[in-house]
Design a protein around this motif. Structure first.
Motif, short mmCIF file in Angstrom:
data_model
loop_
_atom_site.label_atom_id
_atom_site.label_comp_id
_atom_site.label_asym_id
_atom_site.label_seq_id
_atom_site.Cartn_x
_atom_site.Cartn_y
_atom_site.Cartn_z
N ASP A 73 52.72 55.75 63.18
CA ASP A 73 53.98 55.62 62.84
C ASP A 73 55.19 54.93 62.60
O ASP A 73 55.67 54.89 62.03
CB ASP A 73 54.30 56.88 63.87
N GLN A 74 54.07 53.37 62.53
CA GLN A 74 55.28 52.19 62.42
C GLN A 74 53.57 51.64 62.03
O GLN A 74 52.26 51.72 63.04
CB GLN A 74 55.47 51.99 63.47
N TRP A 75 53.89 50.26 61.93
CA TRP A 75 53.43 49.50 61.04
C TRP A 75 54.47 48.40 61.51
O TRP A 75 55.51 48.49 61.39
CB TRP A 75 53.47 49.69 59.75
N MET A 76 53.64 46.85 61.35
CA MET A 76 54.26 45.11 62.47
C MET A 76 53.49 44.40 61.54
O MET A 76 52.39 44.28 60.64
CB MET A 76 53.89 45.52 63.73
N ILE A 77 53.80 43.28 61.31
CA ILE A 77 53.71 41.75 60.67
C ILE A 77 53.63 40.59 61.28
O ILE A 77 54.57 41.20 62.28
CB ILE A 77 54.35 42.32 59.03
N SER A 78 51.74 39.93 62.05
CA SER A 78 52.65 39.37 62.37
C SER A 78 51.48 37.49 61.36
O SER A 78 51.17 38.19 60.40
CB SER A 78 51.40 39.22 63.60
N ILE A 79 52.34 36.90 62.17
CA ILE A 79 52.43 35.38 61.33
C ILE A 79 51.73 34.26 62.50
O ILE A 79 52.63 34.33 63.08
CB ILE A 79 53.37 35.21 60.68
N GLU A 80 50.61 33.41 63.13
CA GLU A 80 50.96 32.73 63.71
C GLU A 80 50.82 33.10 65.32
O GLU A 80 51.21 32.43 66.33
CB GLU A 80 51.92 31.30 63.55
N GLY A 81 50.28 35.02 65.11
CA GLY A 81 50.27 34.80 66.56
C GLY A 81 51.31 35.98 67.28
O GLY A 81 51.92 36.65 68.26
N GLU A 82 52.55 35.64 66.10
CA GLU A 82 53.73 36.45 66.45
C GLU A 82 54.56 37.37 66.05
O GLU A 82 53.53 37.41 64.50
CB GLU A 82 55.12 35.23 67.06
N ILE A 83 55.10 38.54 65.71
CA ILE A 83 55.28 39.90 65.35
C ILE A 83 56.75 39.70 64.49
O ILE A 83 57.54 38.84 65.50
CB ILE A 83 55.37 41.43 66.47
N VAL A 84 56.32 39.61 63.69
CA VAL A 84 58.11 38.63 62.87
C VAL A 84 58.35 39.96 61.97
O VAL A 84 59.58 40.05 61.07
CB VAL A 84 57.48 38.03 61.57
N SER A 85 58.04 40.93 61.39
CA SER A 85 59.08 42.18 60.99
C SER A 85 57.87 43.73 61.74
O SER A 85 56.62 43.90 62.24
CB SER A 85 58.15 42.27 59.85
N GLU A 86 58.76 44.75 61.96
CA GLU A 86 58.88 45.65 62.32
C GLU A 86 59.42 46.71 61.22
O GLU A 86 60.35 47.22 61.38
CB GLU A 86 59.23 46.32 64.36
N GLY A 116 54.25 48.66 54.43
CA GLY A 116 53.53 48.20 55.23
C GLY A 116 52.83 46.77 54.81
O GLY A 116 52.78 45.78 54.44
N LEU A 117 52.05 47.68 53.46
CA LEU A 117 50.91 46.60 52.95
C LEU A 117 52.11 45.78 52.15
O LEU A 117 51.62 44.52 51.34
CB LEU A 117 50.55 47.83 51.68
N ALA A 118 52.94 46.57 50.75
CA ALA A 118 54.13 45.61 49.84
C ALA A 118 54.37 44.88 50.93
O ALA A 118 54.97 43.96 50.43
CB ALA A 118 55.42 46.43 49.62
N SER A 122 46.41 34.05 60.34
CA SER A 122 46.77 34.23 58.89
C SER A 122 48.06 35.62 59.21
O SER A 122 47.74 36.35 59.73
CB SER A 122 46.53 34.19 58.47
N PRO A 123 48.46 36.19 57.79
CA PRO A 123 49.40 37.21 58.41
C PRO A 123 48.59 38.74 58.42
O PRO A 123 47.54 38.66 57.98
CB PRO A 123 50.52 37.09 56.75
N ARG A 124 48.78 39.45 59.53
CA ARG A 124 47.80 40.37 59.29
C ARG A 124 48.41 42.04 58.90
O ARG A 124 50.09 42.14 59.78
CB ARG A 124 47.06 40.79 60.08
N LEU A 125 48.24 43.07 58.86
CA LEU A 125 49.06 44.82 58.47
C LEU A 125 48.52 45.25 60.11
O LEU A 125 47.67 45.16 60.22
CB LEU A 125 48.92 44.82 57.88
N ILE A 126 49.82 45.38 60.97
CA ILE A 126 48.91 46.34 62.17
C ILE A 126 49.64 47.67 61.88
O ILE A 126 51.21 47.88 62.08
CB ILE A 126 49.89 45.51 63.77
N ALA A 127 48.73 48.42 62.39
CA ALA A 127 49.34 49.57 62.07
C ALA A 127 49.20 50.50 63.32
O ALA A 127 48.08 50.50 64.10
CB ALA A 127 47.95 51.04 61.25
#
Length: 297
Positions: A195-208, A217-219, A182-187
């Motif tokens: 300094d940066q955040w990423m979004i992961s889905i299904e074990g993969e990074i989909v957004s930097e 990032g929360l939005a 499930s989606p997670r916010l990675i700080a």
């Protein structure tokens, strides 16, 4: 005595005191800063010195006026720029008010706005320090509020936020971290600032993230849940639903993004299907407590 305004109780509850009383507060500030021009050209200004009343409405307006912009901005500037001369402080506050800035959060829109020039009041290095202090404060508040909600609902921080080293890349995270489906916010940072955040889905990074702020990032995380029509992870269901309803203003009468899992029955001890409600009872309780606090303040 003159009538100031009328508002139905149900509308006051729905729209909130800031919106209902906002126009009145703005007029009072204008009376204090700009004043009224008399026929002979003289300018008369006035301020509110006391609010007396015996109903909840008077408590509401009293709470807003006790945190007026002038007091709030002066405290913040004094903290960011200790030792600033009183003359410059007063001129800075007057300039910001004239631009329509009413809260600390509005200051983030001052930079780069047409006519927004403070060079005659503060040198560029002090202006930058002031703006950076506001952004840092927003970041820390956002992170701490999220962690407080997780603690209140007794939920796992990993259900919402994963922390990683600030130098980690997307490939590093996918290779060394067991990213959940499930989606997670990675700080990327130290847990309080990053300094940066990423979004992961299904074990993969989909957004930097191109905007390195916690709120951005929360939005993006919530956008992911809604764009892909995904349920909230069970580890942070209450926290995510509370943020959705309280801060994002998304309050559908039907449907929920809570996981439709199974729980152990307190009566039989067997595994049964979880009952679905429009609003999680724990979330509803906290929302009601906050509303009661605002009315009883």
């Amino acid at each position: 005595m003159q009538l100031v305004l009328l508002c139905r109780e149900q509308d006051f509850r729905y729209f909130g005191q800031d919106l209902v009383l906002g126009t009145l507060v703005k007029d009072l500030k204008d009376l204090e800063v700009s004043g009224v021009e008399l026929p002979n050209g003289e300018i008369r200004r006035a301020s509110v010195c006391a609010i007396v009343g015996d109903n909840l409405g008077s408590h509401g307006i009293g709470g807003i006026m006790s945190a007026t912009f002038g007091e709030e901005i002066q405290r913040t500037i004094n903290k960011a720029l200790p030792g600033l001369p009183q003359v410059k402080l007063e001129k800075l506050v007057e300039r910001l008010v004239s631009w329509g800035v009413e809260t600390i959060n509005d200051l983030k829109y001052v930079e780069g706005a047409p006519g927004a020039d403070l060079s005659d009041v503060l040198p560029p290095i002090q202006i930058r320090k002031l703006l950076d202090s506001f952004k840092t404060a927003d970041e820390q508040v956002g992170i701490m509020v999220s962690k407080l909600l997780l603690a209140h609902f007794q939920e796992d921080q990993g259900g919402l936020l994963l922390c990683a080293d600030r130098c980690a890349t997307a490939a590093d995270l996918e290779g060394t971290h067991n990213l959940p489906p499930s989606p997670r916010l990675i700080a990327l940072g130290d847990g309080f600032t990053f300094d940066q955040w990423m979004i992961s889905i299904e074990g993969e990074i989909v957004s930097e993230g191109t905007q390195p702020t916690f709120l951005a990032g929360l939005a993006a995380l919530f956008a992911t849940f809604f764009v892909f029509n995904l349920e909230y992870p069970e580890e942070a269901t209450c926290t995510l639903e509370f943020i959705q309803r309280r801060f994002l203003g998304l309050n559908p009468e039907r449907g929920t993004k809570a996981a439709k899992g199974k729980v152990t029955s307190k009566t039989t001890g067997r595994l049964v299907q979880k009952k679905q409600t429009a609003v999680n009872p724990h979330v509803s309780t906290l929302l009601c407590q906050i509303m009661d606090y605002q009315w009883n303040f």
